[in-house]
Design a protein around this motif. Structure first.
Motif, PDB file in Angstrom:
ATOM      1  N   TYR A  62      -7.252 -80.777  15.782  1.00 39.25           N
ATOM      2  CA  TYR A  62      -7.008 -79.335  15.816  1.00 39.25           C
ATOM      3  C   TYR A  62      -8.267 -78.564  16.219  1.00 39.25           C
ATOM      4  N   ALA A  63      -9.422 -79.146  15.971  1.00 39.79           N
ATOM      5  CA  ALA A  63     -10.676 -78.454  16.288  1.00 39.79           C
ATOM      6  C   ALA A  63     -10.870 -78.234  17.782  1.00 39.79           C
ATOM      7  N   VAL A  64     -10.184 -79.010  18.616  1.00 41.32           N
ATOM      8  CA  VAL A  64     -10.378 -78.876  20.060  1.00 41.32           C
ATOM      9  C   VAL A  64      -9.428 -77.841  20.670  1.00 41.32           C
ATOM     10  N   LEU A 187      -5.182 -81.692  10.570  1.00 39.91           N
ATOM     11  CA  LEU A 187      -6.013 -82.793  11.051  1.00 39.91           C
ATOM     12  C   LEU A 187      -5.779 -83.052  12.534  1.00 39.91           C
ATOM     13  N   GLY A 188      -4.643 -83.647  12.882  1.00 37.88           N
ATOM     14  CA  GLY A 188      -4.393 -83.988  14.283  1.00 37.88           C
ATOM     15  C   GLY A 188      -3.182 -83.263  14.840  1.00 37.88           C
ATOM     16  N   ALA A 189      -3.297 -82.808  16.095  1.00 32.99           N
ATOM     17  CA  ALA A 189      -2.239 -82.043  16.755  1.00 32.99           C
ATOM     18  C   ALA A 189      -1.686 -82.818  17.947  1.00 32.99           C
ATOM     19  N   ASP A 256       3.753 -72.647   6.762  1.00 25.61           N
ATOM     20  CA  ASP A 256       2.495 -73.060   6.141  1.00 25.61           C
ATOM     21  C   ASP A 256       1.625 -73.856   7.118  1.00 25.61           C
ATOM     22  N   GLY A 257       2.255 -74.670   7.953  1.00 26.99           N
ATOM     23  CA  GLY A 257       1.493 -75.449   8.915  1.00 26.99           C
ATOM     24  C   GLY A 257       0.769 -74.569   9.914  1.00 26.99           C
ATOM     25  N   VAL A 261      -3.357 -73.977  10.462  1.00 27.19           N
ATOM     26  CA  VAL A 261      -4.059 -74.143  11.737  1.00 27.19           C
ATOM     27  C   VAL A 261      -4.819 -72.869  12.097  1.00 27.19           C
ATOM     28  N   ARG A 262      -4.117 -71.741  12.031  1.00 25.29           N
ATOM     29  CA  ARG A 262      -4.791 -70.489  12.379  1.00 25.29           C
ATOM     30  C   ARG A 262      -5.904 -70.184  11.375  1.00 25.29           C
TER      31      ARG A 262
END
Length: 285
Positions: A62-64, A187-189, A256-257, A261-262
């Motif tokens: 998600y950081a990217v 964590l992962g998207a 919630d997801g 993320v935001r």
């Protein structure tokens, strides 16, 4: 077929949660799903692929996202969010309580784990953390054990195996995130190229959801695929891994997801760790 009349090129990790999620889809057991051309790569590799605009569909951190959302859209399913599943900071010395000036090994500086670590450090480390050393995640625990670094940020199955290295948990990044926000840990998207078009993107998301449900409906069907790529992981650890990282947010991010993320990316942008997101950046076509 896709608009390009070819299989969609997709890359995800060999980790049990990804192979569990995509087993049915990758093996043609989801009716009318788009065909896939699958390759495997660890998430630091797929992050780079996303930044270069390679492949149609990618599992990324998600950081990217702030760096790639002009080219890719976030799919509302297939990724990894959860509770009680965050990265850990480990040390060799059980008496270590402060990372001020300490050297820390991390798996990537463009990872959700790293963002969570920096947000935790901003709240809890009285001075500045010392040098950050990037190394493959499987090398981090041995490096901490051997005294090459003072601490290590670990992810994935290391949550279950760090005691085997004689290491100690200094802090749980996910626990800090959940306590301060009340939100699950992003964590992962799964991202897909916007140029595929709304019809293909919607079809792909529906197919991924169907693959997740198929895996839940018959977990044993996915076991050969999971264990083939699990890098000699103990089957019990693989099951723990799947149990942590495949959950209701994998089937649908939901309110919630998306808030998680935001929230993560907004806080990280405020700390100067990532570019700020636009107001509609996370919207799915």
């Amino acid at each position: 077929m896709t608009p390009t009349d070819r299989p969609l090129q997709i890359a995800y990790s060999p980790c049990p949660n990804d192979t569990f999620v995509f087993d049915a889809l990758a093996h043609g057991r989801v009716p009318d799903a788009p065909p896939l051309d699958v390759s495997f790569a660890d998430i630091d590799i797929t992050n780079g692929m996303a930044e270069r605009g390679e492949l149609d569909v990618l599992k990324v951190s998600y950081a990217v996202l702030p760096y790639v959302l002009d080219t890719y859209t976030l799919l509302p399913c297939g990724g990894a969010l959860g509770r009680g599943c965050g990265p850990l900071v480990l040390t060799r010395d059980a008496d270590t309580t402060d990372l001020t000036g300490r050297t820390v090994a991390v798996p990537s500086e463009k990872s959700t784990a790293y963002l969570l670590f920096r947000l935790w450090a901003a709240d809890t480390v009285p001075g500045k953390v010392g040098d950050i050393v990037v190394m493959p995640f499987h090398e981090i625990m041995p490096a901490v054990r051997d005294g090459k670094v003072d601490a290590g940020l670990v992810i994935h199955e290391a949550r279950f195996t760090y005691q085997n290295y004689g290491l100690h948990k200094l802090a749980d990044m996910g626990e800090h995130w959940e306590t301060t926000t009340g939100l699950p840990i992003p964590l992962g998207a799964i991202i897909a190229r916007r140029a595929l078009g709304q019809t293909t993107l919607t079809h792909l998301a529906a197919s991924i959801r169907a693959s997740v449900r198929a895996a839940w409906g018959d977990p044993e069907a996915s076991r050969p695929y999971v264990m083939e790529h699990a890098q000699e992981m103990d089957p019990a650890v693989a099951d723990q891994h799947i149990g942590l990282y495949v959950n209701e947010f994998t089937a649908d991010l939901g309110t919630d997801g998306y808030a998680a993320v935001r929230g993560l990316l907004t806080r990280a942008a405020a700390e100067g760790l990532v570019p700020a997101l636009g107001p509609t950046a996370l919207e799915f076509p």
